[in-house]
Write a protein that holds these residues in place. Structure first.
Motif, PDB file in Angstrom:
ATOM      1  N   VAL A 383     -27.776  -2.329 -73.318  1.00 55.57           N
ATOM      2  CA  VAL A 383     -26.783  -3.397 -73.262  1.00 55.57           C
ATOM      3  C   VAL A 383     -26.770  -4.079 -71.900  1.00 55.57           C
ATOM      4  N   SER A 384     -26.974  -3.296 -70.824  1.00 55.77           N
ATOM      5  CA  SER A 384     -26.983  -3.855 -69.478  1.00 55.77           C
ATOM      6  C   SER A 384     -27.788  -2.951 -68.567  1.00 55.77           C
ATOM      7  N   ALA A 468     -21.881  -4.687 -68.933  1.00 52.03           N
ATOM      8  CA  ALA A 468     -21.828  -4.258 -70.331  1.00 52.03           C
ATOM      9  C   ALA A 468     -20.518  -4.693 -70.989  1.00 52.03           C
ATOM     10  N   LYS A 529     -24.946  -3.817 -78.701  1.00 52.12           N
ATOM     11  CA  LYS A 529     -24.577  -5.041 -77.998  1.00 52.12           C
ATOM     12  C   LYS A 529     -23.477  -5.777 -78.747  1.00 52.12           C
TER      13      LYS A 529
END
Length: 604
Positions: A383-384, A468, A529
């Motif tokens: 996600v990040s 995130a 996500k």
């Protein structure tokens, strides 16, 4: 005795009516004398005398029957009043309407503020706010049920008090606001330990409001329209001083006189008096009743590593990134003490001088997080990710500290709704945990300190969770800004006072993946996500200050710096979903100007 004929009729329950004699013209019919008259006196026809008696009796009975019907007409007995309003002789529906009409006439007075006095304090309360009202259906029912016998229904009267309702809890809250801190609460009995010495707090009575009694006097005074004095009631704790002394003598003191032996199939553990003192609790309820119990969680904490000899803790399933995708490794069950009966059994032997032994049962303990549960958390994509750089290579103590904390956090799974604490996860970061001395900010300057460099990992982790879109719970930027970090969006850490916390505010699990090189530290967040993008928009720097020049004594504790400007800046986290901004959060921080420290005296 009245004589109606030569032969008296059979006895029955009909009333005997006394008839006064009258004289009628003689028509030659059969005659008889009136009672008490001598024979040969005035005579009347027998038939006429009998008809006269029958006529009088029928009239009286008709009158009685008519009066009874009138007295018992309607649902409410005649002569019954409520609030001065006659409801007698009415049906319940009519009585309901009449009572409501009377309440409408009194509406202004009943809605007005009610004056109350509590312990010398005078105030007003709004009747509607505490639920004061007349329950009309209940009042009519009470009026209909009023006890009234036949004669009372004809000529009597009775007054029925209206049924008044009040919200006892709301009234109590309002009265306590008036009373303030004037109430003298009960002093609850208590037994605690200072070390292994029992410390006692003796119970004392209190003077306070009693909700039901307060409601009773307020209900009565409201309709009367007079000021109400609400009494304070003396209350005594349920556990008396004598019972408290007995608890100390018979339990609190002997409990910590000797150890207790805990026996299991895997061996025995000694429970020392200090551990007993930390786990034996004497809890007072609202009534002041003191009840002893053993807090098994406190007992386990007090025993510490002592349970390691007999227990095998369960191991949770783990997840790691391999080949660019999450992989799961199943956990293992453990064996731990069954705490269901342990506290009860231990409490039973604490008063004893001898035979201080309990038997503990070890039961299989499944891991909290199984591979099946872990696989269902939706941890499927990165996600990040965020990276910061450092100098010195892995030979540097600071770099070693960064690597050590990264290893401790790597692979951590944060369940939906749970909060992650970096201090809580790693515990103390000292020499025993593998950390080394490196520069830390202390007292406004850089000095050597164990764990220096862990703030860089904290900043990297903070940014990974920030991008995130996870919820920031606690963080604190550095006092000075270092250009290896993004301004404002960074965080320091210091055991135990400064922590970094974030909450997994999603419906999916969150995996923290860490990696490092000789010059970088990277933290990635894996989950599902949710957002299109998470970006930072900066405002301009303002209130800029320049560093001061400070000379320090040269030596091992002196770390020279070039100085850094101070400033204030805003940063906005902008989160987009489905092409629209769904959240815009403002972060602001004021950096002090870091002095330019010089190791050496001022030039002469």
């Amino acid at each position: 005795m009245t004589l109606y004929g030569e032969n008296s009729p059979p006895a029955d329950d009909r009333p005997t009516v006394q008839v006064t004699a009258v004289t009628w013209p003689d028509d030659g019919s059969v005659t008889t004398s009136a009672p008490g008259e001598p024979e040969g006196g005035p005579s009347r026809p027998r038939r006429v005398r009998m008809l006269l008696a029958a006529g009088v009796t029928g009239g009286v009975l008709a009158a009685v029957a008519g009066a009874g019907a009138w007295a018992y007409a309607g649902d409410v007995p005649r002569g019954t009043t409520v609030l001065g309003t006659e409801l007698g002789g009415r049906s319940r529906a009519d009585a309901d309407r009449e009572l409501r009409a009377e309440l409408d006439r009194r509406a202004a007075a009943l809605a007005g503020p009610l004056k109350i006095t509590i312990d010398g304090r005078i105030a007003e309360i709004n009747p509607a706010e505490v639920g004061l009202a007349v329950d009309v259906p209940a009042t009519v029912a009470a009026a209909a049920a009023a006890d009234a016998h036949a004669v009372s229904r004809l000529v009597g009267s009775r007054t029925v008090d209206p049924v008044v309702t009040v919200d006892v809890d709301r009234l109590d809250d309002a009265l306590r606001k008036v009373l303030g801190n004037q109430a003298q609460g009960m002093t609850m009995p208590a037994i605690t330990y200072q070390g292994t010495t029992p410390k006692v707090v003796q119970p004392k009575p209190g003077l306070s409001l009693e909700p039901q009694r307060s409601a009773e006097v307020v209900r009565a005074g409201w309709l009367a329209g007079t000021p109400v004095t609400v009494p304070l009631v003396e209350s005594h704790p349920a556990t008396t001083p004598e019972e408290l002394d007995r608890l100390v003598t018979e339990l609190a003191k002997p409990a910590v006189a000797k150890p207790v032996t805990l026996r299991t199939d895997k061996g025995s553990v000694q429970v020392p008096p200090a551990a007993i003192a930390k786990s034996l609790r004497f809890t007072a309820d609202k009534a002041g009743k003191l009840t002893p119990s053993v807090d098994v969680k406190r007992l386990r904490a007090a025993l510490g590593d002592g349970l390691a000899a007999i227990e095998a803790p369960p191991k949770n399933a783990t997840m790691a990134i391999a080949g660019g995708r999450p992989t799961t490794k199943d956990g293992q069950p453990g064996q731990q003490l069954d705490t269901t009966t342990l506290g009860r059994d231990l409490l039973a032997v604490l008063p004893k001088a001898d035979g201080r032994e309990v038997t503990g049962e070890l039961k299989p303990t499944p891991p909290e997080l199984t591979a099946e549960k872990l696989a269902g958390l939706g941890i499927k994509e990165r996600v990040s990710t965020f990276t910061t750089r450092f100098t010195g290579g892995m030979a540097s103590s600071r770099s070693q500290n960064i690597a050590t904390i990264a290893k401790q956090v790597d692979g951590t799974v944060v369940l939906p709704g749970k909060t992650f604490s970096l201090n809580g996860h790693t515990g103390e970061r000292g020499y025993a945990q593998g950390y080394r001395d490196a520069p830390v900010i202390l007292g406004g300057k850089l000095v050597p300190g164990v764990g220096g460099g862990t703030s860089q990992f904290t900043t990297t982790l903070f940014n990974a969770t920030y991008y995130a879109g996870l919820e920031d719970v606690e963080h604190k930027p550095h006092s000075y800004w270092f250009d290896r970090y993004p301004a404002v969006i960074e965080s320091t850490i210091f055991w135990p006072d400064l922590d970094f916390k974030f909450r997994n505010n999603t419906e999916y699990g969150v995996l923290i993946d860490t990696s490092y090189t000789s010059s970088t530290i990277t933290v990635s967040i894996w989950s599902t996500k949710i957002y299109d993008s998470v970006k930072t928009e900066y405002g301009p720097r303002r209130n800029i200050t320049t560093p001061k020049l400070i000379h320090l004594e040269p030596g091992a504790s002196c770390i020279a710096t070039n100085g850094i400007n101070g400033f204030t800046q805003d940063a906005f986290r902008v989160i987009k979903k489905d092409g629209a901004v769904v959240k815009r959060e403002k972060f602001t921080w004021r950096y002090d100007a870091e002095p330019r420290y010089v190791c050496g005296p001022k030039p002469s």
